[in-house]
Design a protein around this motif. Structure first.
Motif, PDB file in Angstrom:
ATOM      1  N   TYR A   1      13.353   3.231   9.915  1.00  0.00           N
ATOM      2  CA  TYR A   1      14.622   3.144   9.175  1.00  0.00           C
ATOM      3  C   TYR A   1      14.507   2.100   8.065  1.00  0.00           C
ATOM      4  O   TYR A   1      14.892   2.357   6.913  1.00  0.00           O
ATOM      5  N   THR A   2      14.008   0.931   8.398  1.00  0.00           N
ATOM      6  CA  THR A   2      13.865  -0.110   7.378  1.00  0.00           C
ATOM      7  C   THR A   2      12.797   0.272   6.358  1.00  0.00           C
ATOM      8  O   THR A   2      12.938  -0.009   5.160  1.00  0.00           O
ATOM      9  N   TRP A   3      11.718   0.928   6.823  1.00  0.00           N
ATOM     10  CA  TRP A   3      10.688   1.432   5.909  1.00  0.00           C
ATOM     11  C   TRP A   3      11.300   2.389   4.896  1.00  0.00           C
ATOM     12  O   TRP A   3      11.072   2.274   3.682  1.00  0.00           O
ATOM     13  N   ALA A   4      12.097   3.339   5.383  1.00  0.00           N
ATOM     14  CA  ALA A   4      12.683   4.347   4.497  1.00  0.00           C
ATOM     15  C   ALA A   4      13.616   3.722   3.479  1.00  0.00           C
ATOM     16  O   ALA A   4      13.636   4.114   2.304  1.00  0.00           O
ATOM     17  N   SER A   5      14.401   2.736   3.889  1.00  0.00           N
ATOM     18  CA  SER A   5      15.320   2.084   2.969  1.00  0.00           C
ATOM     19  C   SER A   5      14.558   1.339   1.877  1.00  0.00           C
ATOM     20  O   SER A   5      14.905   1.412   0.688  1.00  0.00           O
ATOM     21  N   ALA A   6      13.504   0.636   2.269  1.00  0.00           N
ATOM     22  CA  ALA A   6      12.699  -0.095   1.291  1.00  0.00           C
ATOM     23  C   ALA A   6      12.004   0.864   0.331  1.00  0.00           C
ATOM     24  O   ALA A   6      11.977   0.640  -0.888  1.00  0.00           O
ATOM     25  N   MET A   7      11.441   1.939   0.865  1.00  0.00           N
ATOM     26  CA  MET A   7      10.755   2.914   0.024  1.00  0.00           C
ATOM     27  C   MET A   7      11.727   3.623  -0.916  1.00  0.00           C
ATOM     28  O   MET A   7      11.384   3.958  -2.057  1.00  0.00           O
ATOM     29  N   ALA A   8      12.952   3.831  -0.438  1.00  0.00           N
ATOM     30  CA  ALA A   8      13.959   4.487  -1.270  1.00  0.00           C
ATOM     31  C   ALA A   8      14.261   3.671  -2.514  1.00  0.00           C
ATOM     32  O   ALA A   8      14.545   4.223  -3.589  1.00  0.00           O
ATOM     33  N   ALA A   9      14.192   2.358  -2.375  1.00  0.00           N
ATOM     34  CA  ALA A   9      14.545   1.474  -3.489  1.00  0.00           C
ATOM     35  C   ALA A   9      13.474   1.431  -4.572  1.00  0.00           C
ATOM     36  O   ALA A   9      13.767   1.025  -5.705  1.00  0.00           O
TER      37      ALA A   9
ATOM     38  N   THR B   1       0.826  -1.201   0.000  1.00  0.00           N
ATOM     39  CA  THR B   1       0.000   0.000   0.000  1.00  0.00           C
ATOM     40  C   THR B   1       0.861   1.252   0.000  1.00  0.00           C
ATOM     41  O   THR B   1       0.566   2.230  -0.709  1.00  0.00           O
ATOM     42  N   ASN B   2       1.935   1.256   0.777  1.00  0.00           N
ATOM     43  CA  ASN B   2       2.814   2.419   0.825  1.00  0.00           C
ATOM     44  C   ASN B   2       3.458   2.699  -0.522  1.00  0.00           C
ATOM     45  O   ASN B   2       3.638   3.857  -0.906  1.00  0.00           O
ATOM     46  N   VAL B   3       3.813   1.654  -1.258  1.00  0.00           N
ATOM     47  CA  VAL B   3       4.393   1.842  -2.588  1.00  0.00           C
ATOM     48  C   VAL B   3       3.363   2.487  -3.525  1.00  0.00           C
ATOM     49  O   VAL B   3       3.692   3.414  -4.280  1.00  0.00           O
ATOM     50  N   LYS B   4       2.120   2.030  -3.466  1.00  0.00           N
ATOM     51  CA  LYS B   4       1.067   2.619  -4.300  1.00  0.00           C
ATOM     52  C   LYS B   4       0.879   4.098  -3.967  1.00  0.00           C
ATOM     53  O   LYS B   4       0.747   4.940  -4.863  1.00  0.00           O
TER      54      LYS B   4
END
Length: 397
Positions: free
Chosen positions: A87-95, A48-51
Motif C-alpha cells: 500500500y505504501t509502495w503504491a502510494s509512493a510510486m503513484a506520486a 530502483t523501482n522509480v527507475k
C-alpha cells in the motif's frame, strides 16, 4: 455498456487497444521472481523501482504488480525476505509516475476492509485514478501466523468474498450497516471515494475451484501460470465461460513470464544455465515445492527438473529465453491463446530491461500485438528532426 467498455472509455491502460499487454512482476521484493544467488545490481528499493517504472512508461508498458510478503522463505537467498509493503509502495510510486497502472497486492486476512478501502481511495487520488487491487488470501502459513491468523482454504474464500463486498460498498455507498460471518459494521461511511469509473481494477490468482469462482464473480482479470499454449487457450476460455454463465460477467486473463534475452540464442541459454542451474537456490526451491505439495517422488525426473527450474528462473512463469526474435515470437504465441497480457521479470532489471525494450517491443509492434508507442515514436521523430536541423546548420557554414 459493459463494465469493460466503461474502463476503456475512461482511458484505463489495462483495457487499451494492445492485444498483448505488458507489466512487471515483483520489483518490490529481493530477487524479484528469481530464486538465485547470481550476482545482480537489482535492489528492491524505492530508487530502483522509480527507475524501472520510468523505463516502463517510456516504453509504453501497462502495469506493475508488486508481491506482498511479510517474511522470507529462508535458504541462502532468503527469497523475498526484503519487501516494500504494497500500500505504501503504491502510494509512493503513484506520486512519481504519470501513466503506468499500479496494483496493490493485499493479503485480505491482514487488513480490515474499511482500512483497505480508504487506503486504495487515497492512492486513487494520489495517482489520478491509476490504482488497482490484487487480492490474495495467503498460502504461506508462517506469514499469516505472524498475525495470529489461520484459515482453512474454503474459509479463506468466504472471508475474501465478504471482505471485497464490504470494500466495494465503502467505495460506492454511504451510511450502511453490515453483519456477516466475519465482519459487523455499523453506519459505514467513507470519503474520498475512488475517482475511477466504474471502480479500481480488481485481480486475483486463485487456482482452486473456489478461487476461480471468486475471481469469476468479483474480478476483472484472473492471473495464472501457462503450462502450455493449448492449456492457455483452455484456461482463458474456461474463465470467460465461468464468469459469463455463472455470474453474467466478463473477465480477462493475465499470466507471468521470465525473460532472458540476448543477441544470440547461445548467450541466452548460457546465462539461463548460470543463474538457474549453477547458482539457483536449491534450498528455498525445496521449501517452496513442499509448500505447494509437489510430490517429486511420484513424478518423472524430467518433470521434476522442468518444474524446479521454472520456479528458480521466475516463480514458475512462462519461459522467454532466446534472441529478441525468438522472445517476440514466443510472446506472440502467448497472445494467440487469448490471454490479455503477461507480467515479465528479469534477474537484473536495470541491465536487461533496456535491451528487451529496444529490441523486442518493436518486433511486437510489427507483429500487430502491440500498437506503436506514441512517446517513443515522438522521441524518434524529434531526434530525426534535430539531426536534420543540425545538418542544415552544418551545410550553411
Amino acid at each position: 455498456m459493459s463494465r469493460f467498455d466503461v474502463f476503456r472509455e475512461a482511458g484505463n491502460p489495462m483495457f487499451n487497444d494492445n492485444q498483448l499487454k505488458l507489466g512487471i512482476f515483483g520489483p518490490n521484493v529481493n530477487n524479484s521472481c528469481s530464486m538465485t544467488l547470481a550476482e545482480t545490481s537489482f535492489k528492491p528499493d524505492f530508487k530502483t523501482n522509480v527507475k524501472i517504472a520510468h523505463m516502463m512508461e517510456d516504453a509504453g508498458y501497462e502495469c506493475i504488480v508488486p508481491v506482498a510478503r511479510w517474511r522470507g522463505f529462508g535458504g541462502p537467498s532468503n527469497f523475498n525476505g526484503r519487501c516494500m509493503e504494497t500500500y505504501t509502495w503504491a502510494s509512493a510510486m503513484a506520486a512519481v509516475t504519470k501513466k503506468i497502472y499500479l496494483f496493490c497486492t493485499s493479503h485480505v486476512p491482514t487488513v480490515h476492509p474499511i482500512v483497505a478501502a480508504k487506503m486504495i481511495s487515497t492512492i486513487d487520488d494520489v495517482s489520478k485514478g491509476r490504482i488497482g487491487l490484487n487480492m490474495v488470501c495467503g498460502w504461506f502459513q508462517k506469514e499469516l501466523e505472524m498475525f495470529g491468523k489461520k484459515m482453512e482454504h474454503a474459509q479463506g474464500y468466504r472471508y475474501a468474498t465478504e471482505w471485497i463486498e464490504v470494500v466495494q460498498r465503502m467505495w460506492s455507498e454511504q451510511y450502511f450497516d453490515h453483519k456477516g460471518e466475519f465482519f459487523e459494521i455499523q453506519d459505514a461511511w467513507q470519503e474520498p471515494k475512488p475517482s475511477q469509473s466504474p471502480r479500481p481494477v480488481l485481480i486475483n490468482a486463485g487456482s482452486s475451484a473456489p478461487g476461480m469462482h471468486f475471481a469469476a464473480k468479483y474480478t476483472d482479470f484472473h492471473f495464472s501460470f501457462l503450462e502450455s499454449i493449448e492449456q492457455g487457450k483452455e484456461w482463458t476460455n474456461h474463465m470467460k465461460r465461468l464468469a459469463w454463465e455463472e455470474y453474467n460477467r466478463e473477465i480477462n486473463t493475465f499470466t507471468t513470464s521470465f525473460v532472458v534475452c540476448r543477441p544470440t540464442e547461445k548467450e541466452a541459454w548460457e546465462y539461463y544455465n548460470y543463474y538457474v542451474r549453477e547458482r539457483g537456490d536449491d534450498e528455498v526451491t525445496d521449501m517452496i515445492c513442499r509448500l505447494f505439495n509437489v510430490d517429486t517422488a511420484s513424478q518423472s525426473k524430467e518433470f521434476n527438473k522442468k518444474f524446479r527450474e521454472n520456479f528458480i528462473a521466475g516463480w514458475g512463469g512462462w519461459a522467454l529465453v532466446g534472441t529478441p526474435e525468438q522472445v517476440a515470437e514466443k510472446l506472440v504465441k502467448v497472445s494467440e491463446t487469448g490471454v490479455s497480457g503477461t507480467l515479465v521479470s528479469f534477474v537484473d532489471y536495470l541491465e536487461e530491461m533496456p535491451y528487451f525494450n529496444e529490441r523486442v517491443l518493436p518486433l511486437l509492434e510489427q507483429a500487430g500485438v502491440r500498437k506503436p508507442n506514441k512517446e517513443s515514436a515522438a522521441a524518434e521523430a524529434g531526434m530525426v528532426e534535430a539531426e536534420r536541423a543540425a545538418a542544415e546548420v552544418a551545410a550553411a557554414k
